[in-house]
Motif scaffolding. Structure first.
Motif, PDB file in Angstrom:
ATOM      1  N   MET A   1       0.835  -1.209   0.000  1.00  0.00           N
ATOM      2  CA  MET A   1       0.000   0.000   0.000  1.00  0.00           C
ATOM      3  C   MET A   1       0.866   1.254   0.000  1.00  0.00           C
ATOM      4  SD  MET A   1      -3.084   1.177   0.111  1.00  0.00           S
ATOM      5  CE  MET A   1      -4.098   2.514   0.663  1.00  0.00           C
ATOM      6  N   SER A   2       1.893   1.275   0.876  1.00  0.00           N
ATOM      7  CA  SER A   2       2.774   2.427   0.958  1.00  0.00           C
ATOM      8  C   SER A   2       3.533   2.638  -0.337  1.00  0.00           C
ATOM      9  CB  SER A   2       3.753   2.244   2.122  1.00  0.00           C
ATOM     10  OG  SER A   2       4.644   3.325   2.158  1.00  0.00           O
ATOM     11  N   ASP A   3       3.989   1.530  -0.954  1.00  0.00           N
ATOM     12  CA  ASP A   3       4.703   1.635  -2.230  1.00  0.00           C
ATOM     13  C   ASP A   3       3.803   2.222  -3.307  1.00  0.00           C
ATOM     14  OD1 ASP A   3       6.936   0.636  -1.073  1.00  0.00           O
ATOM     15  OD2 ASP A   3       6.710  -1.406  -1.862  1.00  0.00           O
ATOM     16  N   ASP A   4       2.505   1.843  -3.302  1.00  0.00           N
ATOM     17  CA  ASP A   4       1.554   2.346  -4.290  1.00  0.00           C
ATOM     18  C   ASP A   4       1.334   3.851  -4.101  1.00  0.00           C
ATOM     19  OD1 ASP A   4      -0.258   2.023  -6.430  1.00  0.00           O
ATOM     20  OD2 ASP A   4      -1.927   2.114  -5.009  1.00  0.00           O
ATOM     21  N   LEU A   5       1.173   4.304  -2.824  1.00  0.00           N
ATOM     22  CA  LEU A   5       1.015   5.742  -2.544  1.00  0.00           C
ATOM     23  C   LEU A   5       2.255   6.510  -2.961  1.00  0.00           C
ATOM     24  CD1 LEU A   5      -0.709   5.807   0.963  1.00  0.00           C
ATOM     25  CD2 LEU A   5      -1.661   6.625  -1.194  1.00  0.00           C
ATOM     26  N   ASP A   6       3.412   5.949  -2.665  1.00  0.00           N
ATOM     27  CA  ASP A   6       4.665   6.613  -3.023  1.00  0.00           C
ATOM     28  C   ASP A   6       4.819   6.739  -4.529  1.00  0.00           C
ATOM     29  OD1 ASP A   6       5.268   6.857  -0.368  1.00  0.00           O
ATOM     30  OD2 ASP A   6       6.704   5.186  -0.319  1.00  0.00           O
ATOM     31  N   SER A   7       4.479   5.693  -5.267  1.00  0.00           N
ATOM     32  CA  SER A   7       4.639   5.746  -6.725  1.00  0.00           C
ATOM     33  C   SER A   7       3.646   6.712  -7.351  1.00  0.00           C
ATOM     34  CB  SER A   7       4.505   4.342  -7.337  1.00  0.00           C
ATOM     35  OG  SER A   7       3.215   3.820  -7.105  1.00  0.00           O
ATOM     36  N   HIS A   9       2.373   9.358  -5.826  1.00  0.00           N
ATOM     37  CA  HIS A   9       2.868  10.687  -5.458  1.00  0.00           C
ATOM     38  C   HIS A   9       4.010  11.107  -6.381  1.00  0.00           C
ATOM     39  CE1 HIS A   9       4.125  14.075  -2.985  1.00  0.00           C
ATOM     40  NE2 HIS A   9       5.365  13.609  -3.085  1.00  0.00           N
TER      41      HIS A   9
END
Length: 200
Positions: A1-7, A9
């Protein structure tokens, strides 16, 4: 989930950067600007004096003409008038509700305008601040057309900052940048007097 938000962004910021870079590339003109700081909120003169500090940081020569105001004990005057590269003039007799002398205020405004005109005609000034000038125009103390003509005819690389409430439509039209300072809340209305370092 965090990787998806980071990508997501990162992709969004990359698109934003491309737009900003394109706008910066298109903005290639360089010339003196007329900046108008108006509105009923606190901070118009303070913003102008921030630009004075910025200009001095770049080794520029600055002229300040303070209309209406008569105090020579403010922090900005005490500091900036001692700086090399600053010509500072307090050109008023006080607020109109204190003077209660329209003819006297007009005479003072015209004497002050002569000082401002000299700076506006002098290419050695990189920045000229005309603090509280809007009042002299809205009260009819100075001829607006003559004032705007003098500002428009200034040296091409000279920046001018005009402060004061109620900037006229003609002044706003002439300006390159206009900021409306809004008044939402002020300590004075809660019974707090003007404070050194903040208001004076």
């Amino acid at each position: 989930m965090s990787d998806d938000l980071d990508s997501r962004h990162k992709a969004r910021m990359a698109r934003k950067k491309a737009l900003i870079d394109a706008n910066i590339a298109r903005a290639g003109d360089e010339r003196g600007l007329l900046i108008v700081l108006t509105g009923n909120g606190k901070g118009k003169s303070s913003s102008a004096f921030g630009m004075v500090a910025r200009a001095l940081g770049h080794g520029m020569k600055v002229g300040v003409a303070q209309f209406i105001k008569s105090r020579t004990d403010t922090g900005e005057e005490a500091f900036f008038s001692r700086q090399p590269g600053v010509e500072w003039h307090v050109l008023g007799d006080g607020f109109t509700w204190d003077t209660q002398d329209r003819a006297g205020d007009i005479a003072t405004a015209r004497r002050g305008w002569e000082v401002a005109q000299r700076m506006l005609a002098d290419a050695s000034f990189d920045l000229v601040v005309l603090d509280e000038l809007t009042y002299l125009l809205s009260y009819g103390y100075l001829d607006q057309d003559a004032v705007l003509d003098a500002i428009a005819a200034r040296p091409p690389m000279q920046h001018v900052v005009v402060t004061g409430r109620g900037a006229s439509p003609a002044l706003v039209e002439l300006a390159d940048t206009v900021s409306q300072i809004a008044d939402e809340k002020h300590a004075y209305r809660a019974g707090v007097k003007a404070q050194k370092g903040v208001d004076l």
